[in-house]
Design a protein around this motif. Structure first.
Motif, PDB file in Angstrom:
ATOM      1  N   ASN A  61       0.827  -1.208   0.000  1.00 21.37           N
ATOM      2  CA  ASN A  61       0.000   0.000   0.000  1.00 21.37           C
ATOM      3  C   ASN A  61       0.859   1.255   0.000  1.00 21.37           C
ATOM      4  O   ASN A  61       0.566   2.225  -0.709  1.00 21.37           O
ATOM      5  CB  ASN A  61      -0.947   0.019   1.203  1.00 21.37           C
ATOM      6  CG  ASN A  61      -2.061  -0.992   1.069  1.00 21.37           C
ATOM      7  OD1 ASN A  61      -2.361  -1.471  -0.016  1.00 21.37           O
ATOM      8  ND2 ASN A  61      -2.670  -1.343   2.183  1.00 21.37           N
ATOM      9  N   LEU A  62       1.918   1.277   0.796  1.00 18.48           N
ATOM     10  CA  LEU A  62       2.813   2.438   0.834  1.00 18.48           C
ATOM     11  C   LEU A  62       3.531   2.616  -0.495  1.00 18.48           C
ATOM     12  O   LEU A  62       3.759   3.747  -0.933  1.00 18.48           O
ATOM     13  CB  LEU A  62       3.828   2.296   1.965  1.00 18.48           C
ATOM     14  CG  LEU A  62       3.279   2.491   3.371  1.00 18.48           C
ATOM     15  CD1 LEU A  62       4.356   2.189   4.404  1.00 18.48           C
ATOM     16  CD2 LEU A  62       2.761   3.907   3.553  1.00 18.48           C
ATOM     17  N   ASN A  64       2.393   2.043  -3.338  1.00 19.04           N
ATOM     18  CA  ASN A  64       1.450   2.577  -4.315  1.00 19.04           C
ATOM     19  C   ASN A  64       1.088   4.037  -4.068  1.00 19.04           C
ATOM     20  O   ASN A  64       0.426   4.648  -4.897  1.00 19.04           O
ATOM     21  CB  ASN A  64       0.182   1.724  -4.341  1.00 19.04           C
ATOM     22  CG  ASN A  64       0.452   0.323  -4.847  1.00 19.04           C
ATOM     23  OD1 ASN A  64       1.371   0.109  -5.623  1.00 19.04           O
ATOM     24  ND2 ASN A  64      -0.338  -0.632  -4.397  1.00 19.04           N
ATOM     25  N   GLN A  65       1.498   4.590  -2.934  1.00 18.62           N
ATOM     26  CA  GLN A  65       1.207   5.980  -2.622  1.00 18.62           C
ATOM     27  C   GLN A  65       2.201   6.889  -3.332  1.00 18.62           C
ATOM     28  O   GLN A  65       3.378   6.579  -3.422  1.00 18.62           O
ATOM     29  CB  GLN A  65       1.295   6.228  -1.107  1.00 18.62           C
ATOM     30  CG  GLN A  65       0.276   5.478  -0.300  1.00 18.62           C
ATOM     31  CD  GLN A  65      -1.131   5.932  -0.583  1.00 18.62           C
ATOM     32  OE1 GLN A  65      -1.394   7.120  -0.705  1.00 18.62           O
ATOM     33  NE2 GLN A  65      -2.042   4.983  -0.705  1.00 18.62           N
ATOM     34  N   SER A  67       4.867   9.751  -3.735  1.00 19.49           N
ATOM     35  CA  SER A  67       5.843  10.266  -2.768  1.00 19.49           C
ATOM     36  C   SER A  67       5.770  11.781  -2.642  1.00 19.49           C
ATOM     37  O   SER A  67       6.314  12.346  -1.703  1.00 19.49           O
ATOM     38  CB  SER A  67       7.254   9.832  -3.154  1.00 19.49           C
ATOM     39  OG  SER A  67       7.562  10.323  -4.438  1.00 19.49           O
ATOM     40  N   ASN A  69       3.065  15.219  -2.917  1.00 23.40           N
ATOM     41  CA  ASN A  69       1.708  15.734  -3.044  1.00 23.40           C
ATOM     42  C   ASN A  69       1.724  16.804  -4.137  1.00 23.40           C
ATOM     43  O   ASN A  69       2.024  17.968  -3.896  1.00 23.40           O
ATOM     44  CB  ASN A  69       1.248  16.310  -1.703  1.00 23.40           C
ATOM     45  CG  ASN A  69      -0.182  16.790  -1.727  1.00 23.40           C
ATOM     46  OD1 ASN A  69      -0.778  16.970  -2.790  1.00 23.40           O
ATOM     47  ND2 ASN A  69      -0.735  17.007  -0.550  1.00 23.40           N
TER      48      ASN A  69
END
Length: 102
Positions: A61-62, A64-65, A67, A69
């Motif tokens: 999950n991390l 796929n986030q 890095s 914003n």
């Protein structure tokens, strides 16, 4: 120890924190919990504890986030470009002292 099982069964999952056994009995705590097993063509077995499975899921999950914003970066760039960005020197100083205290 990391074992990539993607070449064994065609899936693309990688396995972290595993225990490998090859005909020997291991007394590790990881094997004493409920586990999922995979067997390769050579007969080696990989067992994943519930905790290892959860850790792998969190890691995936991390991964796929994003890095960065992107929306926040665009907002800050626009504020800097039009001159409306204001630096709160007291907040910067506070964050610096908190960081140095670590």
């Amino acid at each position: 120890m990391a074992i990539d099982l993607s070449r064994l069964d065609g899936s693309s999952s990688s396995v972290q924190g595993t225990t490998r056994t090859s005909g020997t009995k291991s007394t590790s705590a990881v094997e004493s919990t409920t586990a999922v097993s995979k067997t390769s063509a050579s007969g080696d077995t990989v067992r994943l504890s519930d905790e290892a499975q959860k850790l792998q899921q969190i890691t995936d999950n991390l991964r796929n986030q994003p890095s960065v914003n992107s929306a926040r970066v665009a907002e800050l760039k626009a504020a800097i470009a039009d001159g409306s960005y204001q630096v709160d020197s007291a907040r910067v100083a506070s964050k610096l002292t908190q960081f140095e205290a670590l």
